[in-house]
Design an enzyme around this catalytic site. Structure first.
Site, mmCIF file in Angstrom:
data_model
loop_
_atom_site.group_PDB
_atom_site.id
_atom_site.type_symbol
_atom_site.label_atom_id
_atom_site.label_comp_id
_atom_site.label_asym_id
_atom_site.label_seq_id
_atom_site.Cartn_x
_atom_site.Cartn_y
_atom_site.Cartn_z
ATOM 1 N N GLU A 109 -3.327 -2.400 -1.660
ATOM 2 C CA GLU A 109 -4.713 -2.455 -1.159
ATOM 3 C C GLU A 109 -5.688 -2.970 -2.235
ATOM 4 O O GLU A 109 -6.756 -2.408 -2.452
ATOM 5 C CB GLU A 109 -5.142 -1.098 -0.604
ATOM 6 C CG GLU A 109 -4.156 -0.615 0.452
ATOM 7 C CD GLU A 109 -4.806 -0.023 1.664
ATOM 8 O OE1 GLU A 109 -5.975 -0.313 1.926
ATOM 9 O OE2 GLU A 109 -4.109 0.731 2.357
ATOM 10 N N TRP A 111 7.050 -5.260 1.967
ATOM 11 C CA TRP A 111 6.307 -4.102 1.456
ATOM 12 C C TRP A 111 5.403 -3.486 2.531
ATOM 13 O O TRP A 111 4.275 -3.101 2.244
ATOM 14 C CB TRP A 111 5.470 -4.480 0.212
ATOM 15 C CG TRP A 111 6.326 -4.696 -0.976
ATOM 16 C CD1 TRP A 111 6.602 -5.890 -1.571
ATOM 17 C CD2 TRP A 111 7.051 -3.704 -1.709
ATOM 18 N NE1 TRP A 111 7.456 -5.702 -2.618
ATOM 19 C CE2 TRP A 111 7.749 -4.375 -2.725
ATOM 20 C CE3 TRP A 111 7.196 -2.315 -1.590
ATOM 21 C CZ2 TRP A 111 8.584 -3.709 -3.634
ATOM 22 C CZ3 TRP A 111 8.007 -1.654 -2.489
ATOM 23 C CH2 TRP A 111 8.681 -2.342 -3.495
ATOM 24 N N ILE A 112 5.914 -3.416 3.746
ATOM 25 C CA ILE A 112 5.101 -2.883 4.839
ATOM 26 C C ILE A 112 5.409 -1.397 5.036
ATOM 27 O O ILE A 112 6.556 -1.022 5.337
ATOM 28 C CB ILE A 112 5.347 -3.683 6.151
ATOM 29 C CG1 ILE A 112 5.111 -5.180 5.903
ATOM 30 C CG2 ILE A 112 4.458 -3.145 7.279
ATOM 31 C CD1 ILE A 112 3.770 -5.562 5.295
ATOM 32 N N GLN A 143 -6.538 22.601 -28.356
ATOM 33 C CA GLN A 143 -7.627 21.721 -27.915
ATOM 34 C C GLN A 143 -7.155 20.360 -27.411
ATOM 35 O O GLN A 143 -7.760 19.786 -26.496
ATOM 36 C CB GLN A 143 -8.643 21.550 -29.044
ATOM 37 C CG GLN A 143 -9.427 22.840 -29.265
ATOM 38 C CD GLN A 143 -10.444 22.731 -30.374
ATOM 39 O OE1 GLN A 143 -10.415 21.801 -31.167
ATOM 40 N NE2 GLN A 143 -11.338 23.696 -30.450
ATOM 41 N N GLY A 150 0.713 -5.402 8.840
ATOM 42 C CA GLY A 150 1.585 -6.383 8.186
ATOM 43 C C GLY A 150 0.818 -7.587 7.672
ATOM 44 O O GLY A 150 0.539 -8.523 8.432
HETATM 45 C C1 LIG Z 1 4.526 1.193 -1.756
HETATM 46 C C2 LIG Z 1 3.811 -0.025 -1.242
HETATM 47 C C3 LIG Z 1 3.336 -0.034 0.064
HETATM 48 C C4 LIG Z 1 2.706 -1.161 0.580
HETATM 49 N N1 LIG Z 1 2.282 -1.180 1.891
HETATM 50 C C5 LIG Z 1 1.777 -2.321 2.427
HETATM 51 C C6 LIG Z 1 1.448 -2.394 3.825
HETATM 52 O O1 LIG Z 1 1.578 -1.413 4.558
HETATM 53 N N2 LIG Z 1 0.999 -3.569 4.313
HETATM 54 C C7 LIG Z 1 0.838 -4.676 3.546
HETATM 55 O O2 LIG Z 1 0.428 -5.713 4.073
HETATM 56 N N3 LIG Z 1 1.136 -4.640 2.211
HETATM 57 C C8 LIG Z 1 1.595 -3.491 1.640
HETATM 58 N N4 LIG Z 1 1.926 -3.443 0.300
HETATM 59 C C9 LIG Z 1 1.801 -4.651 -0.503
HETATM 60 C C10 LIG Z 1 0.609 -4.648 -1.431
HETATM 61 O O3 LIG Z 1 -0.597 -4.679 -0.722
HETATM 62 C C11 LIG Z 1 0.752 -5.815 -2.411
HETATM 63 O O4 LIG Z 1 1.851 -5.496 -3.242
HETATM 64 C C12 LIG Z 1 -0.496 -6.061 -3.238
HETATM 65 O O5 LIG Z 1 -1.478 -6.666 -2.433
HETATM 66 C C13 LIG Z 1 -0.255 -6.930 -4.460
HETATM 67 O O6 LIG Z 1 0.411 -8.102 -4.104
HETATM 68 P P1 LIG Z 1 1.745 -8.541 -4.888
HETATM 69 O O7 LIG Z 1 2.630 -7.370 -4.989
HETATM 70 O O8 LIG Z 1 2.251 -9.758 -4.213
HETATM 71 O O9 LIG Z 1 1.249 -8.912 -6.336
HETATM 72 P P2 LIG Z 1 0.635 -10.317 -6.810
HETATM 73 O O10 LIG Z 1 -0.507 -10.690 -5.943
HETATM 74 O O11 LIG Z 1 1.727 -11.294 -6.943
HETATM 75 O O12 LIG Z 1 0.094 -9.946 -8.246
HETATM 76 C C14 LIG Z 1 0.939 -9.839 -9.391
HETATM 77 C C15 LIG Z 1 0.079 -9.498 -10.606
HETATM 78 O O13 LIG Z 1 -0.874 -10.550 -10.841
HETATM 79 C C16 LIG Z 1 -2.205 -10.018 -10.822
HETATM 80 N N5 LIG Z 1 -3.085 -11.011 -10.206
HETATM 81 C C17 LIG Z 1 -2.932 -11.662 -9.039
HETATM 82 N N6 LIG Z 1 -3.972 -12.478 -8.812
HETATM 83 C C18 LIG Z 1 -4.825 -12.317 -9.862
HETATM 84 C C19 LIG Z 1 -6.100 -12.872 -10.218
HETATM 85 N N7 LIG Z 1 -6.733 -13.734 -9.410
HETATM 86 N N8 LIG Z 1 -6.639 -12.482 -11.372
HETATM 87 C C20 LIG Z 1 -6.053 -11.565 -12.171
HETATM 88 N N9 LIG Z 1 -4.856 -10.999 -11.898
HETATM 89 C C21 LIG Z 1 -4.263 -11.380 -10.748
HETATM 90 C C22 LIG Z 1 -2.112 -8.755 -9.968
HETATM 91 O O14 LIG Z 1 -3.186 -7.871 -10.233
HETATM 92 C C23 LIG Z 1 -0.764 -8.223 -10.403
HETATM 93 O O15 LIG Z 1 -0.905 -7.552 -11.623
HETATM 94 C C24 LIG Z 1 2.518 -2.303 -0.252
HETATM 95 C C25 LIG Z 1 2.956 -2.265 -1.580
HETATM 96 C C26 LIG Z 1 3.582 -1.150 -2.081
HETATM 97 C C27 LIG Z 1 4.051 -1.137 -3.509
#
Ligand SMILES: Cc1cc2nc3c(=O)[nH]c(=O)nc-3n(C[C@H](O)[C@H](O)[C@H](O)COP(=O)(O)OP(=O)(O)OC[C@H]3O[C@@H](n4cnc5c(N)ncnc54)[C@H](O)[C@@H]3O)c2cc1C
Length: 400
Positions: A363, A156-157, A279, A124
């Site tokens: 990840e 999203w865990i 192709q 988490g």
């Molecule tokens: C099916 C699923 C399972 C998951 N399982 C887990 C889990 O078990 N444990 C857990 O802890 N999390 C989990 N997650 C969460 C996941 O790790 C996060 O969604 C991920 O780290 C991205 O964070 P965010 O969704 O908040 O996006 P944000 O960080 O808000 O990013 C939004 C957008 O902005 C871009 N962005 C952000 N910062 C920058 C930067 N500095 N430069 C350029 N672009 C940037 C990102 O690439 C993305 O396109 C899961 C997510 C999903 C969808």
């Protein structure tokens, strides 16, 4: 440099593939349509020793190397991303983190039952306001002497309703920014803990993903992983292992796309020929094959570094970024190869396309890995060995 799999690894691949063909693929369309995660699959994986495939035998695992974990993930995702995700979280993000950072008591209490599959582990980190920007988490852990009190929310865990143990990240000292984050082992049964699955996902519908809530959750001091303030380092090192499994899984998704596309190329005829003779269709199939082979090389190289006990953040990030992008493109092309039939769940490729998106986000998003690779090349980012490295394979307890 040796590109051959061992006989044991070949047998492992065969066993996992047979398991997927018998236990997963016949049910996949139904589970995906119903949005249902079947935890019984994890019990069966445990019976095969796969829930602790690369955990040392002294801690209840099967004692195989890290590339064996990659083989399991590849074969599982050939079935469906949901089950590979479950193994990524249970082994990659949780069990290997306990192996790397846990003290002996924590390993005996939490790692051993996880390695046998008797208990399930999850991870988490993400919160409603903090994904890529880990230091933006809001969950807190107040030190009360013999215990901590956790308050906050995760989102999203994976395995939110299924896992027995969670590694949870929380601030013990907000003023220190990311140096003030600590990691805790939290049991589901602890008072004040609850979880709720998320509905309406694009893909991984047969998986269990959702929210965790912490309301005055009392966690004993002995469940602090590492030291206070180690949480950020622990999270990043856990991701080195989780990302490796995600990259390996992406190879499996490409394999699934290739298998379905090759079958369809021979089955479907247009203009008097099977479509595999055209192709432009061949180009899509060739791209899938290239993506698969390149991704595998990156994955197994990262796995070999893990086997040697070397830091592999850079190599794992590259493997994860590229393999997930290749898988996403392969799935898109697989639907294209199938024409309109690919747009229906009569064929598996629409599920692969939906499933291929989350690994490009979780990840470390595609953008985060792109930035990491640029920083390595430009010399802005350099890795040093960690104070706790993932143990080399084969495991030598004396070295710990
Ligand atoms: C099916 C699923 C399972 C998951 N399982 C887990 C889990 O078990 N444990 C857990 O802890 N999390 C989990 N997650 C969460 C996941 O790790 C996060 O969604 C991920 O780290 C991205 O964070 P965010 O969704 O908040 O996006 P944000 O960080 O808000 O990013 C939004 C957008 O902005 C871009 N962005 C952000 N910062 C920058 C930067 N500095 N430069 C350029 N672009 C940037 C990102 O690439 C993305 O396109 C899961 C997510 C999903 C969808």
């Amino acid at each position: 440099m040796n590109f051959d799999f061992t006989e044991e690894q070949e047998l492992l691949r065969k066993m996992t593939r047979q398991f997927v063909d018998k236990e997963i693929l016949p049910n996949m369309r139904m589970w995906d349509e119903q949005g249902r995660f079947d935890p019984g699959v994890l019990t069966k994986l445990a019976d095969l020793g796969l829930m602790g495939v690369c955990i040392p035998e002294v801690y209840g695992g099967s004692g195989m190397d890290y590339n064996s974990l990659a083989i399991v993930c590849e074969e599982l995702e050939r079935g469906d991303t949901a089950f590979r995700t479950a193994v990524s979280v249970h082994i990659g993000l949780n069990s290997l983190t306990l192996l790397q950072w846990g003290n002996e008591g924590q390993k005996q209490k939490y790692l051993v039952p996880q390695a046998t599959g008797e208990k399930i582990g999850a991870f988490g980190l993400t919160e409603p306001g903090a994904g890529s920007d880990v230091a933006a988490i809001q969950t807190t852990a107040a030190n009360k002497g013999d215990h901590y009190v956790l308050n906050g929310q995760k989102t999203w865990i994976s395995l939110c309703d299924t896992a027995d143990h969670f590694i949870v990240f929380a601030y013990t000292d907000k003023s220190k920014k990311h140096h003030g984050i600590s990691a805790f082992i939290v049991e589901r049964s602890t008072a004040g803990f609850s979880s709720k699955a998320t509905k309406g996902k694009l893909g991984i519908r047969a998986g269990n993903t959702g929210e965790l809530f912490f309301e005055d959750v009392k966690v004993p001091t002995e469940n602090l992983l590492g030291k206070e303030g180690d949480g950020f380092k622990i999270a990043m090192s856990a991701l080195d292992n989780g990302r490796f499994t995600v990259a390996a899984g992406a190879c499996g998704l490409i394999m699934a796309c290739l298998e379905a596309s090759v079958d369809y190329c021979h089955e479907r005829k247009t203009f008097g020929h099977e479509i595999g003779k055209h192709q432009l269709v061949q180009q899509m199939v060739a791209n899938m094959e290239a993506g698969l082979q390149m991704s595998r090389l990156l994955v197994y190289r990262a796995g070999e570094l893990k086997n040697q006990g070397k830091r592999n953040t850079r190599e794992t990030s590259l493997a994860k970024w590229q393999a997930c992008d290749f898988a996403n493109t392969a799935a898109d092309d697989a639907v294209q190869v199938h024409g309109a039939y690919g747009y229906s769940n009569e064929y598996p490729v629409e599920r692969h396309l939906r499933n291929s998106k989350a690994p490009v986000i979780y990840e470390g998003t595609r953008e985060i890995h792109t930035i990491m690779q640029a920083q390595y090349v430009l010399g802005y980012r350099k890795d040093k060995p960690l104070d706790h490295m993932l143990p080399a394979w084969p495991y030598e307890p004396d070295e710990q």
